[in-house]
Scaffold this motif. Structure first.
Motif, PDB file in Angstrom:
ATOM      1  N   GLY A   1       0.781  -1.233   0.000  1.00 56.83           N
ATOM      2  CA  GLY A   1       0.000   0.000   0.000  1.00 56.83           C
ATOM      3  C   GLY A   1       0.810   1.279   0.000  1.00 56.83           C
ATOM      4  O   GLY A   1       0.238   2.369   0.018  1.00 56.83           O
ATOM      5  N   TRP A   2       2.146   1.191  -0.042  1.00 57.40           N
ATOM      6  CA  TRP A   2       2.949   2.412  -0.041  1.00 57.40           C
ATOM      7  C   TRP A   2       2.739   3.180  -1.337  1.00 57.40           C
ATOM      8  O   TRP A   2       2.474   2.615  -2.390  1.00 57.40           O
ATOM      9  CB  TRP A   2       4.428   2.079   0.152  1.00 57.40           C
ATOM     10  N   HIS A   3       2.840   4.502  -1.245  1.00 57.56           N
ATOM     11  CA  HIS A   3       2.646   5.363  -2.405  1.00 57.56           C
ATOM     12  C   HIS A   3       3.942   5.964  -2.930  1.00 57.56           C
ATOM     13  O   HIS A   3       4.162   5.995  -4.140  1.00 57.56           O
ATOM     14  CB  HIS A   3       1.686   6.512  -2.058  1.00 57.56           C
ATOM     15  N   MET A   4       4.789   6.469  -2.034  1.00 58.34           N
ATOM     16  CA  MET A   4       5.995   7.154  -2.479  1.00 58.34           C
ATOM     17  C   MET A   4       7.034   7.182  -1.374  1.00 58.34           C
ATOM     18  O   MET A   4       6.706   7.037  -0.193  1.00 58.34           O
ATOM     19  CB  MET A   4       5.671   8.588  -2.919  1.00 58.34           C
ATOM     20  N   VAL A   5       8.278   7.363  -1.794  1.00 57.67           N
ATOM     21  CA  VAL A   5       9.392   7.512  -0.861  1.00 57.67           C
ATOM     22  C   VAL A   5      10.126   8.798  -1.223  1.00 57.67           C
ATOM     23  O   VAL A   5      10.511   8.986  -2.381  1.00 57.67           O
ATOM     24  CB  VAL A   5      10.370   6.322  -0.932  1.00 57.67           C
ATOM     25  N   ASN A   6      10.310   9.667  -0.246  1.00 55.67           N
ATOM     26  CA  ASN A   6      11.096  10.877  -0.468  1.00 55.67           C
ATOM     27  C   ASN A   6      12.558  10.544  -0.225  1.00 55.67           C
ATOM     28  O   ASN A   6      12.959  10.267   0.904  1.00 55.67           O
ATOM     29  CB  ASN A   6      10.623  11.996   0.463  1.00 55.67           C
ATOM     30  N   LEU A   7      13.344  10.592  -1.290  1.00 55.16           N
ATOM     31  CA  LEU A   7      14.764  10.248  -1.210  1.00 55.16           C
ATOM     32  C   LEU A   7      15.653  11.482  -1.070  1.00 55.16           C
ATOM     33  O   LEU A   7      16.869  11.359  -0.990  1.00 55.16           O
ATOM     34  CB  LEU A   7      15.187   9.486  -2.470  1.00 55.16           C
ATOM     35  N   GLY A   8      15.032  12.687  -1.053  1.00 52.68           N
ATOM     36  CA  GLY A   8      15.816  13.899  -1.138  1.00 52.68           C
ATOM     37  C   GLY A   8      15.743  14.859   0.023  1.00 52.68           C
ATOM     38  O   GLY A   8      16.358  15.919  -0.006  1.00 52.68           O
ATOM     39  N   ARG A   9      14.986  14.514   1.061  1.00 53.53           N
ATOM     40  CA  ARG A   9      14.943  15.382   2.240  1.00 53.53           C
ATOM     41  C   ARG A   9      14.682  14.519   3.473  1.00 53.53           C
ATOM     42  O   ARG A   9      13.888  13.579   3.415  1.00 53.53           O
ATOM     43  CB  ARG A   9      13.854  16.437   2.108  1.00 53.53           C
ATOM     44  N   PRO A  10      15.326  14.813   4.598  1.00 58.66           N
ATOM     45  CA  PRO A  10      15.199  13.941   5.772  1.00 58.66           C
ATOM     46  C   PRO A  10      13.828  13.992   6.427  1.00 58.66           C
ATOM     47  O   PRO A  10      13.136  15.011   6.389  1.00 58.66           O
ATOM     48  CB  PRO A  10      16.277  14.480   6.721  1.00 58.66           C
TER      49      PRO A  10
ATOM     50  N   GLU B   1      18.371  10.173   7.186  1.00 64.29           N
ATOM     51  CA  GLU B   1      19.403  10.860   6.408  1.00 64.29           C
ATOM     52  C   GLU B   1      19.306  10.321   4.982  1.00 64.29           C
ATOM     53  O   GLU B   1      19.737   9.205   4.705  1.00 64.29           O
ATOM     54  CB  GLU B   1      20.785  10.609   6.994  1.00 64.29           C
ATOM     55  N   PRO B   2      18.751  11.087   4.071  1.00 67.12           N
ATOM     56  CA  PRO B   2      18.470  10.563   2.733  1.00 67.12           C
ATOM     57  C   PRO B   2      19.729  10.395   1.893  1.00 67.12           C
ATOM     58  O   PRO B   2      20.744  11.072   2.117  1.00 67.12           O
ATOM     59  CB  PRO B   2      17.554  11.638   2.123  1.00 67.12           C
TER      60      PRO B   2
END
Length: 265
Positions: A124-133, A206-207
């Protein structure tokens, strides 16, 4: 990497930003991350009111000010990436902005993350932010250790508000497209609000990706555009922040109650 683990990577770049493209291209090729360049929607000279998707009345009442053409251009560029991703057979889509800065372990962390998601651990995950902690209201999920670092993946109940690097699931991308005919805040603020409602976003303490620190083309262009504030702007802003934080706290509490039902490798 793209073919082996089913991810399509898109780099958003204005046609006039050649130096940014060269910097991003060098980093991605060095990291062995195949990508497709996407010509960014240039809204710097556009009147936002000419776009039917833009709801200026709600932008003033909810976000507290008008949006600039540049902000809408950024929004439309990310929509373009999502549509391109869904038109492929790829399992994952990665949208990148051209001011990215890859950490030494970015490739390894991304590979570990995709293998983990591919195993079905986070349904069910939608998105992962890889660019901000993830700085607050995060629930630790798993740690990925590489030679360079250890990255902690979290359920981001209070989603980080930048779009430098966003990893999409097909479910998340499709759900996002269902919202794009009603734009009333910049995309990074919308994604935070939307994830506070769905609690389907993830991120890292820490991305593995950050920014070069170069001045934003959007912010530079916005100075010459009408982004005038509504009456009681600060009250509207604090109301929005309060609602987001209240939802994040509730989501974190609910997640803690259900955490025993998850099994992590």
């Amino acid at each position: 990497m793209n073919n082996s683990i089913g991810v399509k990577t898109y780099l958003i770049n204005l046609d006039t930003s050649a130096e940014r493209y060269q910097s991003a291209q060098f980093q991605l090729e060095t990291a062995n991350i195949a990508f497709e360049r996407i010509s960014a929607f240039d809204g710097r000279k556009a009147d936002p009111r000419t776009f039917p998707q833009y709801d200026e009345k709600k932008a003033l009442s909810w976000f507290g000010r008008k949006l600039s053409g540049s902000e809408l251009g950024c929004y439309f560029s990310h929509i373009d990436c999502v549509k391109r991703f869904l038109a492929t057979g790829a399992t994952y889509g990665l949208s990148l902005e051209d001011d990215l800065f890859l950490r030494p372990d970015a490739h390894a962390t991304l590979s570990n993350l995709l293998n983990y998601l591919d195993a079905g651990h986070e349904p069910g995950w939608h998105m992962v932010n890889l660019g901000r902690p993830v700085k607050r209201f995060g629930s630790e999920v798993i740690r990925f250790s590489t030679e360079a670092n250890t990255r902690i993946l979290c359920r981001a109940h209070y989603f980080p508000d930048t779009t430098t690097a966003i990893l999409w699931s097909r479910e998340g991308a499709q759900s996002f497209l269902e919202t794009v005919n009603h734009i009333y805040m910049p995309i990074d603020h919308f994604l935070r609000r939307w994830n506070c409602e769905t609690d389907a976003g993830y991120g890292f303490i820490e991305p593995p990706i950050t920014t070069t620190g170069a001045e934003s083309d959007i912010e530079r262009a916005k100075a010459g555009q009408d982004t005038s504030r509504a009456s009681f702007y600060h009250l509207r802003k604090h109301r929005r922040l309060w609602m987001n934080k209240r939802a994040a706290v509730r989501n974190k509490q609910n997640y803690a109650k259900l955490a025993g039902n998850y099994e992590y490798a």
